[in-house]
Design a protein around this motif. Sequence first.
Motif, PDB file in Angstrom:
ATOM      1  N   MET A   1       1.006  -1.202   0.061  1.00 32.89           N
ATOM      2  CA  MET A   1      -0.097  -0.082  -0.124  1.00 32.89           C
ATOM      3  C   MET A   1       0.859   1.299   0.170  1.00 32.89           C
ATOM      4  N   LYS A   2       0.633   2.309  -0.665  1.00 33.45           N
ATOM      5  CA  LYS A   2       1.237   3.692  -0.935  1.00 33.45           C
ATOM      6  C   LYS A   2       1.294   4.134   0.619  1.00 33.45           C
ATOM      7  N   ASP A   3       1.893   5.000   0.991  1.00 36.46           N
ATOM      8  CA  ASP A   3       2.061   6.123   2.003  1.00 36.46           C
ATOM      9  C   ASP A   3       0.765   6.899   2.180  1.00 36.46           C
ATOM     10  N   PHE A   4      -0.024   6.843   3.163  1.00 40.64           N
ATOM     11  CA  PHE A   4      -1.296   7.224   3.454  1.00 40.64           C
ATOM     12  C   PHE A   4      -1.683   8.570   2.552  1.00 40.64           C
ATOM     13  N   PRO A   5      -0.859   9.684   2.796  1.00 37.92           N
ATOM     14  CA  PRO A   5      -0.985  11.066   2.205  1.00 37.92           C
ATOM     15  C   PRO A   5      -0.830  10.737   0.600  1.00 37.92           C
ATOM     16  N   SER A   6      -0.172   9.985   0.020  1.00 37.08           N
ATOM     17  CA  SER A   6      -0.183   9.908  -1.323  1.00 37.08           C
ATOM     18  C   SER A   6      -1.287   9.155  -2.040  1.00 37.08           C
ATOM     19  N   CYS A   7      -2.156   8.681  -1.285  1.00 38.31           N
ATOM     20  CA  CYS A   7      -3.221   8.156  -1.887  1.00 38.31           C
ATOM     21  C   CYS A   7      -4.318   8.806  -2.570  1.00 38.31           C
ATOM     22  N   PHE A   8      -4.173  10.143  -2.157  1.00 38.79           N
ATOM     23  CA  PHE A   8      -5.320  11.110  -2.698  1.00 38.79           C
ATOM     24  C   PHE A   8      -4.916  11.809  -3.950  1.00 38.79           C
ATOM     25  N   GLY A   9      -5.909  12.595  -4.596  1.00 46.75           N
ATOM     26  CA  GLY A   9      -5.924  13.286  -5.753  1.00 46.75           C
ATOM     27  C   GLY A   9      -5.203  14.491  -5.502  1.00 46.75           C
ATOM     28  N   GLU A  10      -5.187  15.370  -6.744  1.00 45.17           N
ATOM     29  CA  GLU A  10      -4.780  16.761  -6.722  1.00 45.17           C
ATOM     30  C   GLU A  10      -5.409  17.796  -5.815  1.00 45.17           C
ATOM     31  N   ASN A  11      -6.652  17.434  -5.327  1.00 48.05           N
ATOM     32  CA  ASN A  11      -7.708  18.279  -4.467  1.00 48.05           C
ATOM     33  C   ASN A  11      -7.472  18.066  -3.184  1.00 48.05           C
ATOM     34  N   SER A  12      -6.499  17.229  -2.788  1.00 49.98           N
ATOM     35  CA  SER A  12      -6.425  17.029  -1.146  1.00 49.98           C
ATOM     36  C   SER A  12      -5.352  18.097  -0.849  1.00 49.98           C
ATOM     37  N   ILE A  13      -5.453  18.167   0.322  1.00 47.66           N
ATOM     38  CA  ILE A  13      -4.260  19.279   0.938  1.00 47.66           C
ATOM     39  C   ILE A  13      -2.688  18.878   0.999  1.00 47.66           C
ATOM     40  N   ALA A  14      -2.056  19.773   0.851  1.00 50.63           N
ATOM     41  CA  ALA A  14      -0.595  19.538   1.202  1.00 50.63           C
ATOM     42  C   ALA A  14      -0.224  19.081   2.517  1.00 50.63           C
ATOM     43  N   TRP A 275      -8.855  -3.353   3.573  1.00 50.37           N
ATOM     44  CA  TRP A 275      -9.742  -4.064   4.384  1.00 50.37           C
ATOM     45  C   TRP A 275     -10.694  -4.884   3.541  1.00 50.37           C
ATOM     46  N   TRP A 276     -11.134  -4.348   2.402  1.00 45.95           N
ATOM     47  CA  TRP A 276     -11.812  -4.746   1.352  1.00 45.95           C
ATOM     48  C   TRP A 276     -11.359  -5.774   0.288  1.00 45.95           C
ATOM     49  N   PHE A 277     -10.195  -5.599  -0.106  1.00 45.00           N
ATOM     50  CA  PHE A 277      -9.656  -6.346  -1.219  1.00 45.00           C
ATOM     51  C   PHE A 277      -8.378  -7.301  -0.820  1.00 45.00           C
ATOM     52  N   CYS A 278      -7.905  -7.385   0.334  1.00 46.07           N
ATOM     53  CA  CYS A 278      -6.754  -8.298   0.591  1.00 46.07           C
ATOM     54  C   CYS A 278      -7.464  -9.250   1.329  1.00 46.07           C
TER      55      CYS A 278
END
Length: 334
Positions: A1-14, A275-278
Amino acid sequence: MKDFPSCFGENSIALSEANTITGINSNSFALDRSLQSVTTSIFKAILSNRKELILKLIWSRSASGYSLSVAIDDGSSSSSSSSSSSITPSRPPKSSSHGTPSMSGNIPLPANVPILLQKKKGSRSFVTENTVVGLHWDLSYAKYGLAPEPVKDFYVVVITDAEFSLLFGDMCRDFIRKFEDAIPVARFSFLCRKEQLRGTTLFTTKSRFRDEGRDHDLVIQCKGDEWDSKDAELTVSIDKKKVVQVKRLKWNFRGNQTIFVEGAVVDMMWDIHDWWFCNPAGSALFMFKTRTSSDSRLWLDEEQSRSSQVGAGGGGGGSGGGGFFLLIEGYKKQ
């Protein structure tokens, strides 16, 4: 899994600074099977000589009861510098002769090593390479709520280099009164909190989203037996008021949403992919970060820059700092 903050699109905050401060990522250790829940609270202390310390209180609950471990990071070792801000793995030290670090103070301990406090009340001292540390605690009559961290009738006091660097618990005043102002109090502040717990589809905790605010009841629920079921839904409620509702989890297993608590802007993010896919199921991650005024300005600047310069890529790191930070890592009961 990716680092958590990197899972979101360009609309998420820095969140680069928050990630640097806390070191929270999805590659941290899973919750030990012998533990029911673990809460890690991280504090920062600045002594009168401007030395900065990171202090961690690691509370855990198992079938045998509650326990507390303490870690102090003064940046004295190169190994700790790379992980000085990381949240301690959810495996508190064992209570064996080899697993529990020495408390004698004769041999310097490496920084950032969790020390298990085996008694409900006591005092211990030790030294790292650069810091003399004294621990004082009393959990004899501590009252507990949903989390393994006590809610009242306790204290945990940390003295470093002859200064109070952490006063935690409602009984601290009774303890420090005996010193009659002989020991100065350093500046210390709360940085972040991580909760690891088990449940079926429902997770409940209490949280405070700003220093002067009050504790709120936080409930996270994932409905649906399977990820592709029609009733699969994620809801987040604060004080019995639904603030987040996410449907179609087959496609929306990661995302972010802005909520408002006591007038504060809070960015809530989730990642329930594992949770859902593994198989076996991994953990579900939920993160809450109170936005500071500088965070809001950064968001505004990014939006204005996006509208004026199409395709320009600049990704400056956030310098917001501060703000409450909570990570909840939920595991399904086996």
